[in-house]
Design a protein around this motif. Structure first.
Motif, PDB file in Angstrom:
ATOM      1  N   VAL A   1       1.097  -1.163  -0.197  1.00 40.41           N
ATOM      2  CA  VAL A   1       0.279   0.326  -0.118  1.00 40.41           C
ATOM      3  C   VAL A   1       1.075   1.254   0.179  1.00 40.41           C
ATOM      4  O   VAL A   1       0.455   2.525  -0.503  1.00 40.41           O
ATOM      5  CB  VAL A   1      -0.806  -0.609   1.214  1.00 40.41           C
ATOM      6  CG1 VAL A   1      -1.388   1.466   1.140  1.00 40.41           C
ATOM      7  CG2 VAL A   1      -2.031  -0.756   1.312  1.00 40.41           C
TER       8      VAL A   1
ATOM      9  N   ASP B   1      -6.455   4.090  -6.559  1.00 37.30           N
ATOM     10  CA  ASP B   1      -6.688   3.608  -5.320  1.00 37.30           C
ATOM     11  C   ASP B   1      -6.486   4.132  -4.070  1.00 37.30           C
ATOM     12  O   ASP B   1      -6.978   4.343  -2.947  1.00 37.30           O
ATOM     13  CB  ASP B   1      -6.230   1.727  -5.130  1.00 37.30           C
ATOM     14  CG  ASP B   1      -6.503   1.100  -6.285  1.00 37.30           C
ATOM     15  OD1 ASP B   1      -5.894  -0.366  -6.922  1.00 37.30           O
ATOM     16  OD2 ASP B   1      -7.810   1.461  -7.485  1.00 37.30           O
TER      17      ASP B   1
ATOM     18  N   LEU C   1      -7.999   5.031  -1.217  1.00 31.74           N
ATOM     19  CA  LEU C   1      -7.810   5.415   0.868  1.00 31.74           C
ATOM     20  C   LEU C   1      -7.218   6.124   1.496  1.00 31.74           C
ATOM     21  O   LEU C   1      -7.533   6.356   2.493  1.00 31.74           O
ATOM     22  CB  LEU C   1      -6.514   4.249  -0.194  1.00 31.74           C
ATOM     23  CG  LEU C   1      -5.972   2.394   1.541  1.00 31.74           C
ATOM     24  CD1 LEU C   1      -7.337   1.705   1.864  1.00 31.74           C
ATOM     25  CD2 LEU C   1      -5.049   2.683   1.260  1.00 31.74           C
TER      26      LEU C   1
ATOM     27  N   ALA D   1      -9.499   7.570   4.797  1.00 34.11           N
ATOM     28  CA  ALA D   1      -8.714   7.316   6.352  1.00 34.11           C
ATOM     29  C   ALA D   1      -8.828   8.851   6.623  1.00 34.11           C
ATOM     30  O   ALA D   1      -8.429   8.899   8.293  1.00 34.11           O
ATOM     31  CB  ALA D   1      -7.195   6.766   6.042  1.00 34.11           C
TER      32      ALA D   1
ATOM     33  N   THR E   1     -12.321   0.933  -0.145  1.00 31.88           N
ATOM     34  CA  THR E   1     -11.361   0.479  -0.847  1.00 31.88           C
ATOM     35  C   THR E   1     -11.224  -0.081  -1.764  1.00 31.88           C
ATOM     36  O   THR E   1     -12.560  -0.793  -2.664  1.00 31.88           O
ATOM     37  CB  THR E   1     -10.110  -0.870   0.142  1.00 31.88           C
ATOM     38  OG1 THR E   1     -11.152  -1.610  -0.009  1.00 31.88           O
ATOM     39  CG2 THR E   1      -9.663  -0.340   1.145  1.00 31.88           C
ATOM     40  N   SER E   2     -10.197   0.681  -2.906  1.00 27.03           N
ATOM     41  CA  SER E   2     -10.518  -0.041  -4.466  1.00 27.03           C
ATOM     42  C   SER E   2     -10.208  -0.627  -5.319  1.00 27.03           C
ATOM     43  O   SER E   2      -8.326  -0.877  -4.416  1.00 27.03           O
ATOM     44  CB  SER E   2     -10.870   1.312  -4.935  1.00 27.03           C
ATOM     45  OG  SER E   2      -9.932   1.390  -6.148  1.00 27.03           O
TER      46      SER E   2
ATOM     47  N   GLU F   1     -16.576  -2.119   4.199  1.00 20.21           N
ATOM     48  CA  GLU F   1     -15.950  -2.735   4.321  1.00 20.21           C
ATOM     49  C   GLU F   1     -16.749  -3.987   5.568  1.00 20.21           C
ATOM     50  O   GLU F   1     -16.044  -4.777   6.315  1.00 20.21           O
ATOM     51  CB  GLU F   1     -15.530  -1.260   6.103  1.00 20.21           C
ATOM     52  CG  GLU F   1     -17.076  -1.518   6.723  1.00 20.21           C
ATOM     53  CD  GLU F   1     -18.160  -0.360   6.109  1.00 20.21           C
ATOM     54  OE1 GLU F   1     -17.669  -0.282   4.993  1.00 20.21           O
ATOM     55  OE2 GLU F   1     -19.334   0.202   6.842  1.00 20.21           O
TER      56      GLU F   1
ATOM     57  N   TRP G   1      -8.932  -8.456  -0.989  1.00 23.01           N
ATOM     58  CA  TRP G   1      -9.484  -7.780  -0.211  1.00 23.01           C
ATOM     59  C   TRP G   1      -9.709  -8.659   1.082  1.00 23.01           C
ATOM     60  O   TRP G   1      -9.925  -8.291   2.027  1.00 23.01           O
ATOM     61  CB  TRP G   1     -11.170  -7.080  -0.353  1.00 23.01           C
ATOM     62  CG  TRP G   1     -11.755  -6.515   0.827  1.00 23.01           C
ATOM     63  CD1 TRP G   1     -11.745  -4.897   1.028  1.00 23.01           C
ATOM     64  CD2 TRP G   1     -12.626  -6.887   1.623  1.00 23.01           C
ATOM     65  NE1 TRP G   1     -12.395  -4.709   2.228  1.00 23.01           N
ATOM     66  CE2 TRP G   1     -12.997  -5.667   2.740  1.00 23.01           C
ATOM     67  CE3 TRP G   1     -13.331  -8.634   2.339  1.00 23.01           C
ATOM     68  CZ2 TRP G   1     -13.783  -6.170   3.588  1.00 23.01           C
ATOM     69  CZ3 TRP G   1     -13.621  -8.563   3.212  1.00 23.01           C
ATOM     70  CH2 TRP G   1     -14.705  -7.561   4.332  1.00 23.01           C
TER      71      TRP G   1
ATOM     72  N   ARG H   1      -6.564  -6.309   2.328  1.00 25.31           N
ATOM     73  CA  ARG H   1      -7.104  -5.115   3.080  1.00 25.31           C
ATOM     74  C   ARG H   1      -8.070  -4.717   4.129  1.00 25.31           C
ATOM     75  O   ARG H   1      -8.768  -3.863   4.780  1.00 25.31           O
ATOM     76  CB  ARG H   1      -7.354  -4.226   1.728  1.00 25.31           C
ATOM     77  CG  ARG H   1      -6.593  -4.855   0.310  1.00 25.31           C
ATOM     78  CD  ARG H   1      -5.437  -3.030   0.453  1.00 25.31           C
ATOM     79  NE  ARG H   1      -3.943  -2.863  -0.499  1.00 25.31           N
ATOM     80  CZ  ARG H   1      -4.545  -2.862  -1.385  1.00 25.31           C
ATOM     81  NH1 ARG H   1      -5.602  -2.139  -2.444  1.00 25.31           N
ATOM     82  NH2 ARG H   1      -3.533  -3.173  -2.115  1.00 25.31           N
TER      83      ARG H   1
ATOM     84  N   VAL I   1      -7.181  -2.631   6.703  1.00 21.97           N
ATOM     85  CA  VAL I   1      -6.276  -1.241   6.141  1.00 21.97           C
ATOM     86  C   VAL I   1      -6.312  -0.271   6.947  1.00 21.97           C
ATOM     87  O   VAL I   1      -5.914   0.322   7.665  1.00 21.97           O
ATOM     88  CB  VAL I   1      -6.791  -2.110   4.704  1.00 21.97           C
ATOM     89  CG1 VAL I   1      -7.596  -0.492   4.450  1.00 21.97           C
ATOM     90  CG2 VAL I   1      -4.971  -0.552   4.571  1.00 21.97           C
ATOM     91  N   TYR I   2      -8.186   0.335   7.778  1.00 17.54           N
ATOM     92  CA  TYR I   2      -8.323   1.640   8.270  1.00 17.54           C
ATOM     93  C   TYR I   2      -8.221   0.851   9.668  1.00 17.54           C
ATOM     94  O   TYR I   2      -8.259   2.121  10.514  1.00 17.54           O
ATOM     95  CB  TYR I   2      -9.855   1.452   7.905  1.00 17.54           C
ATOM     96  CG  TYR I   2      -9.771   2.359   6.260  1.00 17.54           C
ATOM     97  CD1 TYR I   2     -10.323   1.765   4.970  1.00 17.54           C
ATOM     98  CD2 TYR I   2      -9.344   3.395   5.666  1.00 17.54           C
ATOM     99  CE1 TYR I   2     -10.542   1.870   4.209  1.00 17.54           C
ATOM    100  CE2 TYR I   2      -9.307   3.648   4.008  1.00 17.54           C
ATOM    101  CZ  TYR I   2     -10.182   2.577   3.482  1.00 17.54           C
ATOM    102  OH  TYR I   2     -10.438   3.588   2.137  1.00 17.54           O
TER     103      TYR I   2
END
Lengths: 273, 289
Positions: free
Chosen positions: A55, A152, A156, A160, A196-197, A230, A262, A266, A269-270
């Motif tokens: 990332v 992407d 993100l 965030a 998320t992309s 999510e 995902w 990912r 990831v957040y």
């Protein structure tokens, strides 16, 4: 001894010359260069065709600023979310200084579409007083290091940043017709979804590449972006160009691969941010 | 409850398009121009090409495609710019640009209706909703047909799909060609553009002899989550709508020269006089020299 050292320096020279030849070939014939790599089932940066980068490669800095404004007449309870991406000259030699390039404008618009339509921050949560005062959130992102697939990375960064945002509590006073914000009480934003992309590219109708780099991007006929929230549900599917690889439609495959990616890497990831 | 949700204006079915209208404008200064409308949602597009290209834009192996898009009101913003980039990619794959190297093919698209609400600035896609975008893509295709100067690999037909969801537990309902009045109720929407071409590999010809098509653009985005099955359903739904658009385009070729369709043939088959001169025809006796 002298002979050995000259032979090592000669081999070092020839290695340098080979590298130089490869670079020249890459500049003069980028498409053939990429084709040669793909025929060996590998990509110029050594990844597999379906492998994702870490990332942290594209560095994007994002900030959220808020101001108070009057809402639109026919949407009195909705605030505004204004995302913007800037691709300055520092991030890549392909961007020159000056007004925003086409790429920056297109990416800004795509981000706007995904952020607002998917309800990351419900615009009704930005209302201070219906019909009188609402928050306007300016989400500004700047890319510092560009290596393809800025969409992407920027999505993100923006989500965030929004998650991190705290707005002062605001109250609208009817008698003075002004909005006063508290200095002490800060409330976090109401976040609806965390998307998320995952972006893919199709090269020459024959190969599907995940997470294209800035070298591969201009050579692609088709780009596909899948945005997942999510809970693993799809938020948005965008395809630009014919989605055929070897005669078969690959959009379903991309969606499946994106969901797989995902799940494995990912999903949280957040949480880490 | 679900019937109240799916009740569409004027009793339209979920898979029913509004009346399609195609008018060949016959603008003087361009090679081809046409107007396409889904009911009252209309766009105008003009095509010029192959024409002279500036040396900076010149491409030695193929024609340069330049797209300009204008909304009905206000100046073109980032959403118009993004749409221009999308159209460039969609049409570049459907035209034989390599047949005319070192030239320019210029497309100018104009929205003929705005949104009822707001100025369209600062909110997502309020200026260019899915149906207006679809009408613009179709108008451009029809303008290429009217120009006839750029060889085409396929015909691009686009339709918009809207998504209605009463609550998270019920299954979402998809509607074809959402109109202005329905937009506020929608949970999500997207435009689907298909390239129809006989040279595409894949499924066999359908019953009406419509050629095979492949998806060449979509931007389906929703506020609630969806899954692959729903996306496939939306795609198939849109494909049927696109086939109807294709059939209408084919039918419109018969009035390509006259610029306007013959007066509407109603279900009672009252055939009107086809010989009445349209605006483009000149009555030689009355022209003064």
């Amino acid at each position: 001894m002298a002979a050995a050292s000259t032979s090592t320096s000669a081999s070092a020279d020839s290695a340098e010359q080979d590298a130089l030849k490869a670079l020249t070939f890459q500049r003069l014939h980028p498409k053939t260069y990429l084709e040669r790599f793909l025929s060996e089932n590998v990509r110029p940066d050594g990844r597999d065709l379906d492998e994702w980068r870490n990332v942290s490669v594209n560095v994007v800095v994002c900030g959220v600023k808020a101001e108070v404004a009057e809402p639109e007449l026919d949407r009195p309870e909705e605030g505004f979310l204004v995302p913007n991406l800037d691709l300055p000259a520092i991030c890549s030699p392909k961007f020159k200084p000056g007004p925003p390039s086409d790429e920056a404008q297109v990416l800004s618009d795509r981000l706007n579409e995904v952020l607002v339509a998917s309800g990351v921050v419900p615009t009704t949560s930005l209302c201070i007083e219906p019909g009188k005062a609402v928050w306007v959130l300016y989400v500004d992102a700047t890319c510092i290091n560009y290596d393809g697939n800025a969409f992407d990375a920027t999505l993100l960064a923006m989500v965030a940043a929004l998650r991190n945002t705290r707005l002062p509590k605001a109250t609208y006073y009817e008698d003075t017709k002004r909005t006063i914000c508290s200095r002490k009480v800060m409330e976090p934003l109401q976040i609806g979804r965390l998307p998320t992309s995952f972006s893919y590219g199709i090269f020459d109708g024959t190969h599907l590449l995940a997470d294209p780099t800035s070298f591969e991007e201009p050579l692609l006929d088709t780009t596909i972006s899948v945005v997942i929230d999510e809970n693993g549900g799809l938020t948005s599917v965008m395809q630009l160009g014919l989605g055929l690889v070897g005669g078969a439609d690959v959009l379903d495959k991309c969606i499946g691969a994106a969901e797989e990616c995902w799940k494995t890497s990912r999903k949280n990831v957040y949480e880490a941010l | 409850m679900s019937s109240a949700l799916t009740a569409r204006p004027r009793g339209r079915q979920p898979d029913q398009l509004r009346d399609l209208s195609i008018v060949y404008e016959g603008l003087d200064r361009v090679d081809g121009s046409a107007r396409f409308g889904f009911g009252s949602t209309k766009s105008l597009s003009s095509v010029s090409g192959p024409i002279e290209v500036r040396p900076t834009l010149e491409n030695p192996s193929q024609a340069t495609l330049d797209v300009q898009i204008r909304p009905l009101a206000a100046i073109a913003g980032t959403d118009s710019k993004a749409l221009a980039t999308i159209l460039k990619t969609v049409f570049a794959s459907s035209l034989f640009l390599s047949h005319h190297p070192r030239t320019l093919v210029q497309i100018v698209g104009q929205a003929l209706c705005g949104t009822e609400s707001g100025s369209g600035l600062g909110s997502a896609g309020r200026g260019w909703n899915a149906t207006l975008t679809a009408s613009l893509v179709n108008a451009t295709t029809v303008a290429f047909l009217s120009a006839g100067s750029v060889p085409m690999r396929g015909v691009v037909c686009a339709v918009a799909i809207g998504r209605l969801q009463a609550d998270p537990s019920s299954s979402p309902i998809l509607i074809l060609d959402p109109e202005e009045a329905e937009l506020p109720r929608l949970d999500g929407s997207g435009c689907f553009a298909f390239t129809f071409s006989a040279v595409l590999p894949g499924s066999p010809l359908s019953a009406e002899n419509v050629p095979r098509c492949a998806l060449s653009w979509t931007n389906y985005t929703t506020a609630g989550p969806f899954d692959v099955q729903e996306f496939k359903r939306a795609c198939d739904f849109a494909k049927k709508g696109a086939m109807e658009v294709w059939l209408k385009m084919k039918e419109s070729v018969c009035w390509l020269e006259k610029s306007a369709p013959p007066p509407r043939i109603r279900a009672e088959s009252k055939v009107e006089d086809d010989e009445t001169p349209g605006e483009m025809e000149v009555d030689d006796d009355k022209v003064e020299i």
